[in-house]
Design a protein around this motif. Sequence first.
Motif, mmCIF file in Angstrom:
data_model
loop_
_atom_site.group_PDB
_atom_site.id
_atom_site.type_symbol
_atom_site.label_atom_id
_atom_site.label_comp_id
_atom_site.label_asym_id
_atom_site.label_seq_id
_atom_site.Cartn_x
_atom_site.Cartn_y
_atom_site.Cartn_z
ATOM 1 N N GLU A 191 -10.073 11.940 -5.669
ATOM 2 C CA GLU A 191 -10.640 11.963 -4.330
ATOM 3 C C GLU A 191 -9.918 10.996 -3.400
ATOM 4 O O GLU A 191 -9.573 9.879 -3.783
ATOM 5 C CB GLU A 191 -12.126 11.616 -4.390
ATOM 6 C CG GLU A 191 -12.882 11.848 -3.088
ATOM 7 C CD GLU A 191 -14.374 11.621 -3.252
ATOM 8 O OE1 GLU A 191 -15.146 12.267 -2.514
ATOM 9 O OE2 GLU A 191 -14.772 10.803 -4.102
ATOM 10 N N ALA A 192 -9.695 11.427 -2.148
ATOM 11 C CA ALA A 192 -9.015 10.591 -1.155
ATOM 12 C C ALA A 192 -9.366 11.097 0.231
ATOM 13 O O ALA A 192 -10.099 12.076 0.390
ATOM 14 C CB ALA A 192 -7.504 10.623 -1.367
ATOM 15 N N GLY A 215 -9.616 16.490 -2.236
ATOM 16 C CA GLY A 215 -8.822 16.224 -3.421
ATOM 17 C C GLY A 215 -9.593 16.164 -4.711
ATOM 18 O O GLY A 215 -8.994 16.191 -5.794
ATOM 19 N N GLY A 216 -10.920 16.057 -4.656
ATOM 20 C CA GLY A 216 -11.745 15.990 -5.856
ATOM 21 C C GLY A 216 -12.308 17.342 -6.226
ATOM 22 O O GLY A 216 -11.981 18.373 -5.628
ATOM 23 N N ALA A 217 -13.178 17.346 -7.209
ATOM 24 C CA ALA A 217 -13.787 18.604 -7.654
ATOM 25 C C ALA A 217 -14.614 19.238 -6.549
ATOM 26 O O ALA A 217 -14.723 20.467 -6.459
ATOM 27 C CB ALA A 217 -14.659 18.349 -8.887
ATOM 28 N N VAL A 218 -15.228 18.412 -5.701
ATOM 29 C CA VAL A 218 -15.951 18.886 -4.515
ATOM 30 C C VAL A 218 -15.525 18.040 -3.326
ATOM 31 O O VAL A 218 -15.124 16.883 -3.483
ATOM 32 C CB VAL A 218 -17.486 18.805 -4.699
ATOM 33 C CG1 VAL A 218 -17.954 19.718 -5.804
ATOM 34 C CG2 VAL A 218 -17.922 17.360 -4.965
ATOM 35 N N ALA A 219 -15.584 18.631 -2.134
ATOM 36 C CA ALA A 219 -15.376 17.856 -0.918
ATOM 37 C C ALA A 219 -16.673 17.125 -0.591
ATOM 38 O O ALA A 219 -17.771 17.656 -0.801
ATOM 39 C CB ALA A 219 -14.976 18.773 0.232
ATOM 40 N N ARG A 220 -16.546 15.906 -0.069
ATOM 41 C CA ARG A 220 -17.754 15.125 0.198
ATOM 42 C C ARG A 220 -17.655 14.445 1.564
ATOM 43 O O ARG A 220 -16.566 14.233 2.097
ATOM 44 C CB ARG A 220 -17.953 14.069 -0.889
ATOM 45 C CG ARG A 220 -18.026 14.648 -2.290
ATOM 46 C CD ARG A 220 -18.668 13.683 -3.269
ATOM 47 N NE ARG A 220 -17.896 12.448 -3.434
ATOM 48 C CZ ARG A 220 -18.306 11.404 -4.179
ATOM 49 N NH1 ARG A 220 -19.482 11.456 -4.810
ATOM 50 N NH2 ARG A 220 -17.554 10.322 -4.303
ATOM 51 N N ILE A 221 -18.824 14.099 2.092
ATOM 52 C CA ILE A 221 -18.923 13.348 3.333
ATOM 53 C C ILE A 221 -19.869 12.179 3.099
ATOM 54 O O ILE A 221 -21.006 12.369 2.636
ATOM 55 C CB ILE A 221 -19.415 14.222 4.492
ATOM 56 C CG1 ILE A 221 -18.401 15.350 4.757
ATOM 57 C CG2 ILE A 221 -19.624 13.377 5.754
ATOM 58 C CD1 ILE A 221 -18.877 16.388 5.739
ATOM 59 N N PRO A 237 -19.816 21.910 1.966
ATOM 60 C CA PRO A 237 -19.513 23.280 1.551
ATOM 61 C C PRO A 237 -18.217 23.811 2.157
ATOM 62 O O PRO A 237 -18.203 24.806 2.895
ATOM 63 C CB PRO A 237 -20.728 24.059 2.057
ATOM 64 C CG PRO A 237 -21.134 23.329 3.292
ATOM 65 C CD PRO A 237 -20.866 21.870 3.003
ATOM 66 N N VAL A 238 -17.107 23.148 1.854
ATOM 67 C CA VAL A 238 -15.785 23.610 2.283
ATOM 68 C C VAL A 238 -14.902 23.690 1.039
ATOM 69 O O VAL A 238 -15.230 23.123 -0.007
ATOM 70 C CB VAL A 238 -15.163 22.663 3.331
ATOM 71 C CG1 VAL A 238 -16.044 22.560 4.560
ATOM 72 C CG2 VAL A 238 -14.910 21.294 2.745
ATOM 73 N N PRO A 239 -13.778 24.403 1.113
ATOM 74 C CA PRO A 239 -12.920 24.557 -0.064
ATOM 75 C C PRO A 239 -12.540 23.218 -0.681
ATOM 76 O O PRO A 239 -12.224 22.258 0.021
ATOM 77 C CB PRO A 239 -11.696 25.283 0.498
ATOM 78 C CG PRO A 239 -12.229 26.053 1.660
ATOM 79 C CD PRO A 239 -13.288 25.180 2.258
ATOM 80 N N ALA A 240 -12.570 23.140 -2.002
ATOM 81 C CA ALA A 240 -12.269 21.914 -2.733
ATOM 82 C C ALA A 240 -11.698 22.290 -4.094
ATOM 83 O O ALA A 240 -11.375 23.438 -4.363
ATOM 84 C CB ALA A 240 -13.541 21.063 -2.883
ATOM 85 N N GLY A 241 -11.546 21.286 -4.944
ATOM 86 C CA GLY A 241 -11.108 21.532 -6.304
ATOM 87 C C GLY A 241 -9.616 21.384 -6.535
ATOM 88 O O GLY A 241 -9.154 21.473 -7.674
#
Length: 361
Positions: A191-192, A215-221, A237-241
Amino acid sequence: MRRFGVGIGMCAAMLALGLSAAPAQGHAYGQTRDGFPGVGWALKDTGTDARFRGLAAVSRTTAWVSGSKGTVLRTVDGGRSWRNVSPPAAAGLELRDIEAFDARRAVALSIGEGEDSRIFRTEDGGASWTETFRNPDPRAFYDCLTFFDQRHGLAMSDPVEGRFRILSTDDGGRNWRVLPNTGMPDALPGEAGFAASGQCLVSAGPRDVWLATGGGAVARIMHSGDRGLTWTVTDAPVPAGEPARGVFGLAFRDRSHGLAVGGDYRTGQPSPQAAAVSADGGRTWRPSKAGPAAYRSGVAWVPLLPSVALAVGPTGTDVTWDAGATWRSLDPGSFDTVDCAGVTACWAAGEKGRVGRLEGN
C-alpha cells in the motif's frame, strides 16, 4: 455567501460558471462531447514541455503549476503570460504538489526517496524560495501536502515501518515536524499513495483531512479529525489489487461530502467503477452509478455549485451535475490535475506543458 440549490439546472450552472465569456485571443478550445458545444478547456500557452501534476488555483486570473524538471510557473493575468519562478534548488526534482495562499505565497513539494523529498516556500511570488524541509530518512517517500489554513498544514509519506508517515507545520510551512504514528492504522502489504495530482492528501475545514491509497489488496481512504494525530480507515470501491490501481485523487467540498477518483493508470487498462462518493465524511463510500469511462487522477468541486464537480485524466475530463452519482464526458484532452477557486476559476494542468481554464464561447 450565497449558495445555489442542489437542483440547479445545467444551463444555469453554465451561466454561473461564466462560460458565456469568450476565450482569450489565441487560446484554443479542446474538443467537447455529449451535448456541451463550445464548453471546454481554453488552453493557455505555458512555453514549456514540463509535465504539471501540481496545481493551485487562486482566482480566475492567478494560478500556480508545478511539475517535472523542478518547474514552477505562475500567472496573474488569466494565463495570457506565465512567469518561470522555479526554485533554483529544485532543478531536476519532481515538484508534484503546490499549495498557494495567494499570488505571492506558495509551498511546493518534491517527491522521491530520501533527500529527493523536499518542501520549498516562497513569500514573494517565486522571486526567491526557501527550502524548509529535506527528508533525512531513505525509507520515506513524500507524495502530497495540504493546508487547513494559512498556518496549519500536513504532508504525507508512503509507509515507514508499516505506517504512513505524516509531517506537520503550524507556521505556514516554515518549519515541519514528523507526527507520532501511534494513531495511524497499519498499512497493507504494497500500500502507498499516488503522487499523480497533488490530491492524495486533502483537507476541508480547520481539522479534517483525508488520505488516499492504492497498491494494496483493496484501495482505502483514511480520515483524521484532529489534523493527523489519529486516523480511521475505510475501504474504497474503486479498482485495486495491483500496484497501478487505487484511489488517485480526493476532493471534499465540506467535512461531509467527498469524491474519490482513480482506477488503473496503465494505458489501455480498463477502470470500471473509477469514482466513488461519500456523504458522511468518508466513513462510508459508494461507487458512482455511472462513473468516468476510464482512469481519472484528479477531481475538484466547483465552489458555490454544490452538485457540480470535474474529474480529469489522460483520456479526458468528466463533469458531474449530481454530486458524483453520475459523470458525463466534457472534453477529451489529457490533464493530470484540476482545481477550482471559484465558479469562474477552474484550472487544469498536465503533460507537455498543458494548462487550461474552463471557459465557453
